[in-house]
Design a protein around this motif. Structure first.
Motif, short mmCIF file in Angstrom:
data_model
loop_
_atom_site.label_atom_id
_atom_site.label_comp_id
_atom_site.label_asym_id
_atom_site.label_seq_id
_atom_site.Cartn_x
_atom_site.Cartn_y
_atom_site.Cartn_z
N ARG A 356 50.29 81.60 -125.43
CA ARG A 356 49.54 82.22 -124.27
C ARG A 356 49.12 81.34 -123.12
NH1 ARG A 356 46.02 87.08 -124.60
NH2 ARG A 356 46.13 87.12 -126.80
N ALA A 357 48.89 80.35 -123.48
CA ALA A 357 48.33 79.26 -122.34
C ALA A 357 49.66 78.73 -121.63
CB ALA A 357 47.52 78.13 -123.30
N MET A 358 50.50 78.58 -122.44
CA MET A 358 51.96 77.99 -121.64
C MET A 358 52.41 79.15 -120.84
SD MET A 358 54.29 75.79 -121.34
CE MET A 358 53.97 74.62 -123.05
N ALA A 359 52.26 80.51 -121.27
CA ALA A 359 52.56 81.48 -120.10
C ALA A 359 51.79 81.53 -118.91
CB ALA A 359 52.53 82.88 -120.97
N ARG A 360 50.54 81.30 -118.91
CA ARG A 360 49.68 81.18 -117.83
C ARG A 360 49.99 80.00 -117.08
NH1 ARG A 360 43.86 82.62 -121.02
NH2 ARG A 360 44.43 84.78 -121.50
N LEU A 361 50.35 78.70 -117.74
CA LEU A 361 50.96 77.62 -116.95
C LEU A 361 51.99 77.95 -116.11
CD1 LEU A 361 49.94 74.87 -119.37
CD2 LEU A 361 48.88 75.12 -117.18
N VAL A 362 52.90 78.67 -116.67
CA VAL A 362 54.28 78.94 -116.13
C VAL A 362 53.98 80.01 -114.86
CG1 VAL A 362 56.32 80.27 -116.29
CG2 VAL A 362 55.77 78.84 -118.00
N LYS A 363 52.90 80.94 -114.99
CA LYS A 363 52.70 81.80 -113.92
C LYS A 363 52.02 80.72 -112.90
CE LYS A 363 49.19 85.22 -112.38
NZ LYS A 363 47.89 85.58 -112.87
N ALA A 364 51.17 79.91 -113.13
CA ALA A 364 50.48 79.03 -112.24
C ALA A 364 51.29 78.06 -111.46
CB ALA A 364 49.40 78.37 -112.69
N GLY A 365 52.62 77.73 -111.93
CA GLY A 365 53.56 76.92 -111.51
C GLY A 365 53.22 75.42 -111.95
N LYS A 366 52.63 75.28 -112.94
CA LYS A 366 52.42 74.10 -113.40
C LYS A 366 53.47 73.71 -114.68
CE LYS A 366 47.49 74.18 -112.90
NZ LYS A 366 46.02 74.09 -113.33
N VAL A 367 54.31 74.61 -114.75
CA VAL A 367 55.36 74.34 -115.84
C VAL A 367 56.50 75.11 -115.35
CG1 VAL A 367 56.42 74.69 -118.13
CG2 VAL A 367 54.00 74.13 -117.89
N ASP A 368 57.87 74.13 -115.13
CA ASP A 368 58.88 74.92 -114.86
C ASP A 368 59.61 74.78 -116.34
OD1 ASP A 368 61.55 75.07 -114.14
OD2 ASP A 368 61.40 74.76 -111.88
N LEU A 369 60.13 76.22 -116.68
CA LEU A 369 60.83 76.18 -117.85
C LEU A 369 62.20 75.48 -117.73
CD1 LEU A 369 59.94 79.69 -119.16
CD2 LEU A 369 59.17 77.49 -120.13
N SER A 370 63.01 75.90 -116.78
CA SER A 370 64.08 75.07 -116.74
C SER A 370 64.16 73.71 -116.63
CB SER A 370 65.13 75.41 -115.32
OG SER A 370 64.99 76.86 -114.98
N VAL A 371 63.16 72.83 -115.90
CA VAL A 371 63.18 71.42 -116.19
C VAL A 371 62.80 71.02 -117.51
CG1 VAL A 371 61.77 69.41 -115.20
CG2 VAL A 371 62.48 71.37 -113.74
N GLU A 372 61.86 71.86 -118.04
CA GLU A 372 61.53 71.61 -119.58
C GLU A 372 62.64 71.69 -120.54
OE1 GLU A 372 58.56 70.02 -120.33
OE2 GLU A 372 57.82 70.13 -118.39
N LEU A 373 63.33 72.49 -120.27
CA LEU A 373 64.44 72.69 -121.29
C LEU A 373 65.65 71.72 -120.99
CD1 LEU A 373 64.64 76.92 -121.47
CD2 LEU A 373 64.10 75.09 -123.19
N LEU A 374 65.76 71.51 -119.78
CA LEU A 374 66.82 70.33 -119.45
C LEU A 374 66.43 69.19 -120.01
CD1 LEU A 374 67.78 71.31 -115.85
CD2 LEU A 374 69.20 71.25 -117.55
N ALA A 375 65.05 68.70 -120.22
CA ALA A 375 64.52 67.32 -120.43
C ALA A 375 64.70 67.63 -122.06
CB ALA A 375 63.18 67.29 -119.97
N MET A 376 64.41 68.59 -122.55
CA MET A 376 64.57 68.78 -124.21
C MET A 376 65.79 68.78 -124.48
SD MET A 376 63.05 71.96 -126.46
CE MET A 376 61.27 71.56 -126.15
N ARG A 377 67.01 69.14 -123.95
CA ARG A 377 68.23 69.04 -124.21
C ARG A 377 68.63 67.75 -124.12
NH1 ARG A 377 72.82 71.84 -120.92
NH2 ARG A 377 72.07 70.34 -119.29
N ARG A 378 68.23 66.91 -122.98
CA ARG A 378 68.62 65.41 -122.83
C ARG A 378 68.02 64.69 -123.93
NH1 ARG A 378 66.87 65.01 -117.99
NH2 ARG A 378 64.86 64.10 -118.55
N ARG A 379 66.89 64.79 -124.42
CA ARG A 379 66.21 63.97 -125.63
C ARG A 379 66.87 64.28 -126.76
NH1 ARG A 379 61.45 65.59 -122.95
NH2 ARG A 379 61.03 67.34 -124.54
N ARG A 380 67.50 65.62 -126.94
CA ARG A 380 68.07 66.02 -128.07
C ARG A 380 69.55 65.32 -128.18
NH1 ARG A 380 66.65 69.25 -131.94
NH2 ARG A 380 65.08 69.78 -130.46
#
Length: 382
Positions: A356-380
């Protein structure tokens, strides 16, 4: 035999039970060990301060003799001088300690307490109190303390959940008052005040059984009311293909900053299934193949239950950030939670609330899911 007035003592069942306790053969007990067992007993039995003081003085009298029983023989006058209590209080507390199976009386023929010495003056026996049960029952104290700790933890989580529900309800009512001032909130506000009046402070040991359920129900209804008012009764709004969220990660309590995106990993205008599959292997828990965005949405809706996320949290996310991003947020949080559990860090205590909190951060523009997923894939892949 005629006993002195101070020597009469009624037989108590607890004394007989405690008297059957014994130390292991050849076991010697130091005063330090006996004191530790007495402290644990005081905590486990929730002794009052006066009881703990008297018990502590009895333990302090133990001379570490190599006997089969831990015998002490302080007089009431000695205990009065050491504790500052009256003789009547001393007698009452001693009876209570006997009833709690902490000490066993060992009375002399005349009811007095004294040591028995041999011809060389060596103490070989004594009449007074047997402290053996305190040490012999140390396993009981450990179990009782563990149960008390577990009970406190359960109560803490219950009070924490009540606090979360109260704040969420107040937030929903505040949002209703701000955005939909004409909507009747009287019934919800009355229930909120009633629950606040019923809720005890954290100093109380127990929380009424039905109170947490009532708070969770009120929170759900308040959030549903705001959700329905925001949709004007038309259901979930359609997805926008791009919410325009800036490339900023969440801060404390959430994943660390993803860092700048590499030149060969520029974000796309939408979240592709390929990227999500590569970044989030937990998506394999979904029993169907992932081929397009519709499959991502279906997987997100299906895996929501794995986070123990309330349906109201899903509805809120869909209303605020769209169907696709809500589904991707579920998958992303599930991957974070899986990694957290695997590492043993235990930072994510409530994955449903985290979603719930993550969705609110996405709405507020504090999290960019594309950026986070790209970074997660790179680390993996590194």
């Amino acid at each position: 035999m005629q006993l002195a007035s101070s020597g009469g003592r009624r037989l108590r069942h607890a004394a007989l039970v405690a008297g059957k306790l014994a130390l292991d053969t050849g076991r010697t007990v130091t005063r330090k060990e006996l004191s530790a067992a007495a402290r644990d007993a005081g905590k486990a039995l929730d002794l009052r301060p006066a009881q703990r003081v008297v018990l502590s003085e009895l333990v302090a009298c133990w001379g570490e003799q190599e006997w089969e029983r831990l015998l002490v023989w302080p007089s009431n006058d000695y205990l009065m001088n050491r504790t500052g209590l009256t003789e009547r209080a001393i007698r009452r507390i001693l009876r209570q300690l006997i009833d709690l199976q902490l000490i066993v009386p060992r009375d002399s023929p005349n009811g007095k307490r004294f040591a028995v010495k041999d011809l060389s003056g060596q103490v070989v026996d004594a009449f007074g109190f047997d402290l053996t049960p305190i040490y012999a029952r140390r396993g009981d104290w450990a179990v009782m303390l563990m149960e008390q700790k577990q009970l406190r933890e359960v109560q803490k989580r219950a009070f924490d959940e009540v606090t979360i529900c109260r704040r969420a309800t107040e937030e929903a009512l505040s949002a209703l008052a701000e955005h939909f001032p004409d909507l009747d909130r009287t019934e919800l506000e009355s229930r909120l005040k009633a629950l606040q009046a019923r809720t005890p402070t954290r100093s109380h040991v127990t929380l009424p059984a039905d109170l947490l359920d009532a708070w969770q129900l009120l929170r759900t209804e308040a959030e549903e009311t705001f959700y329905e008012a925001g949709n004007a009764g038309l259901g979930v709004r359609h997805l926008e293909t791009n919410n325009g969220s800036p490339s900023e990660t969440c801060n404390k309590g959430f994943p660390k900053k993803a860092g700048a995106v590499l030149q060969n990993e520029q974000t796309t205008e939408h979240l592709s299934p390929e990227l999500i599959l590569e970044a989030c292997p937990t998506l394999r828990d979904y029993p169907k193949p992932i081929e397009d965005v519709a499959d991502i949405v279906a997987a997100g809706r299906y895996l929501r239950a794995s986070l123990s996320a309330n349906e109201s949290a899903w509805n809120e996310a869909v209303a605020e950030i769209g169907l696709v991003r809500a589904a991707v947020t579920v998958i992303y949080v599930l991957q974070l939670y899986d990694a957290d559990v695997s590492s043993g860090e235990g930072r994510i205590k409530n994955p449903g609330g985290y979603f719930r909190a993550m969705a609110r951060l996405v709405k507020a523009g504090k999290v960019d899911l594309s950026v986070e997923l790209l970074a997660m894939r790179r680390r993996r892949m590194s």
